[in-house]
Design a protein around this motif. Sequence first.
Motif, PDB file in Angstrom:
ATOM      1  N   CYS A   1       7.598  11.662   5.956  1.00 34.56           N
ATOM      2  CA  CYS A   1       6.624  10.712   6.520  1.00 34.56           C
ATOM      3  C   CYS A   1       6.405  10.935   8.010  1.00 34.56           C
ATOM      4  O   CYS A   1       6.387   9.990   8.813  1.00 34.56           O
TER       5      CYS A   1
ATOM      6  N   MET B   1       4.969  10.488   1.263  1.00 35.82           N
ATOM      7  CA  MET B   1       4.263   9.208   1.243  1.00 35.82           C
ATOM      8  C   MET B   1       5.247   8.077   1.502  1.00 35.82           C
ATOM      9  O   MET B   1       6.453   8.206   1.284  1.00 35.82           O
ATOM     10  N   LYS B   2       4.699   6.962   1.968  1.00 37.24           N
ATOM     11  CA  LYS B   2       5.494   5.782   2.263  1.00 37.24           C
ATOM     12  C   LYS B   2       5.029   4.641   1.368  1.00 37.24           C
ATOM     13  O   LYS B   2       3.832   4.367   1.266  1.00 37.24           O
TER      14      LYS B   2
ATOM     15  N   ILE C   1       4.883   0.770   0.938  1.00 37.38           N
ATOM     16  CA  ILE C   1       4.896  -0.348   1.877  1.00 37.38           C
ATOM     17  C   ILE C   1       4.756  -1.650   1.090  1.00 37.38           C
ATOM     18  O   ILE C   1       3.775  -1.855   0.385  1.00 37.38           O
TER      19      ILE C   1
ATOM     20  N   GLU D   1       9.740  -0.806   3.735  1.00 35.25           N
ATOM     21  CA  GLU D   1       9.035   0.462   3.633  1.00 35.25           C
ATOM     22  C   GLU D   1      10.023   1.525   3.190  1.00 35.25           C
ATOM     23  O   GLU D   1      11.153   1.560   3.678  1.00 35.25           O
TER      24      GLU D   1
ATOM     25  N   SER E   1       0.837  -1.194   0.000  1.00 37.38           N
ATOM     26  CA  SER E   1       0.000   0.000   0.000  1.00 37.38           C
ATOM     27  C   SER E   1       0.874   1.247   0.000  1.00 37.38           C
ATOM     28  O   SER E   1       2.099   1.167   0.087  1.00 37.38           O
ATOM     29  N   ILE E   2       0.222   2.371  -0.093  1.00 32.64           N
ATOM     30  CA  ILE E   2       0.874   3.671  -0.065  1.00 32.64           C
ATOM     31  C   ILE E   2       0.193   4.483   1.023  1.00 32.64           C
ATOM     32  O   ILE E   2      -1.037   4.598   1.031  1.00 32.64           O
ATOM     33  N   SER E   3       0.970   5.010   1.948  1.00 37.17           N
ATOM     34  CA  SER E   3       0.436   5.863   3.013  1.00 37.17           C
ATOM     35  C   SER E   3       0.894   7.291   2.771  1.00 37.17           C
ATOM     36  O   SER E   3       2.067   7.529   2.474  1.00 37.17           O
TER      37      SER E   3
ATOM     38  N   ILE F   1      -4.407   1.343  -1.937  1.00 32.57           N
ATOM     39  CA  ILE F   1      -3.884   0.033  -2.280  1.00 32.57           C
ATOM     40  C   ILE F   1      -3.529  -0.005  -3.757  1.00 32.57           C
ATOM     41  O   ILE F   1      -3.945   0.865  -4.536  1.00 32.57           O
TER      42      ILE F   1
ATOM     43  N   ASN G   1      -4.496   5.848   3.220  1.00 33.11           N
ATOM     44  CA  ASN G   1      -3.786   4.790   2.509  1.00 33.11           C
ATOM     45  C   ASN G   1      -4.478   4.510   1.184  1.00 33.11           C
ATOM     46  O   ASN G   1      -5.700   4.643   1.078  1.00 33.11           O
TER      47      ASN G   1
ATOM     48  N   ARG H   1      -0.850  10.575   9.631  1.00 31.11           N
ATOM     49  CA  ARG H   1      -1.077   9.794   8.417  1.00 31.11           C
ATOM     50  C   ARG H   1      -2.459  10.196   7.914  1.00 31.11           C
ATOM     51  O   ARG H   1      -3.453  10.103   8.631  1.00 31.11           O
TER      52      ARG H   1
END
Length: 158
Positions: free
Chosen positions: A17, A48-49, A51, A90, A8-10, A26, A24, A21
């Motif tokens: 980061c 953004m992170k 994952i 991550e 996913s992307i947060s 997908i 998210n 948050r």
Amino acid sequence: RCTRDEGSISFFEGNDCTQDRLGNLIIPSVGESIGGKVPFSNDEARSMKLIGPMKAGVRIEVADDSDLDDICDDDYTSVLVTKDIEIGEEFCVGTFAQSNAFPKFIISYSRDNGIDGKVSQYAINNFGTPSGAEVNRCTGEKFSGTSGQCGEEKFREE
């Protein structure tokens, strides 16, 4: 159709980061794409992170534009995953205002008046492979098959 096999992307309110948050997203299945207005507070995301697991060939785009069809009319950043991000890995994209190559992804930024804290649109494409994929649809830049090895240093364009 989205799969639970992908990561996913947060998105985060602060650079690097940090802070809250915001939400998210997908990853769509190979050959599919998703996009539109960000499903969180407009004009707040600054980082953004990524994952894992996330397969090479995923492109994430963010823009400061109210219309996804005109995504290149304002600030635009794309991130192309060039090597698989494994389960448990991550990676933080600490600012959208950069163009840089990292061991597992490339960031390409087209500047107008700044994008950090102004993200309003997104698009995620899953090409299945990075080979020949457009890194930046605004410039037409394509992935050549090699990823730079710039480590984790950050480059910000002012």
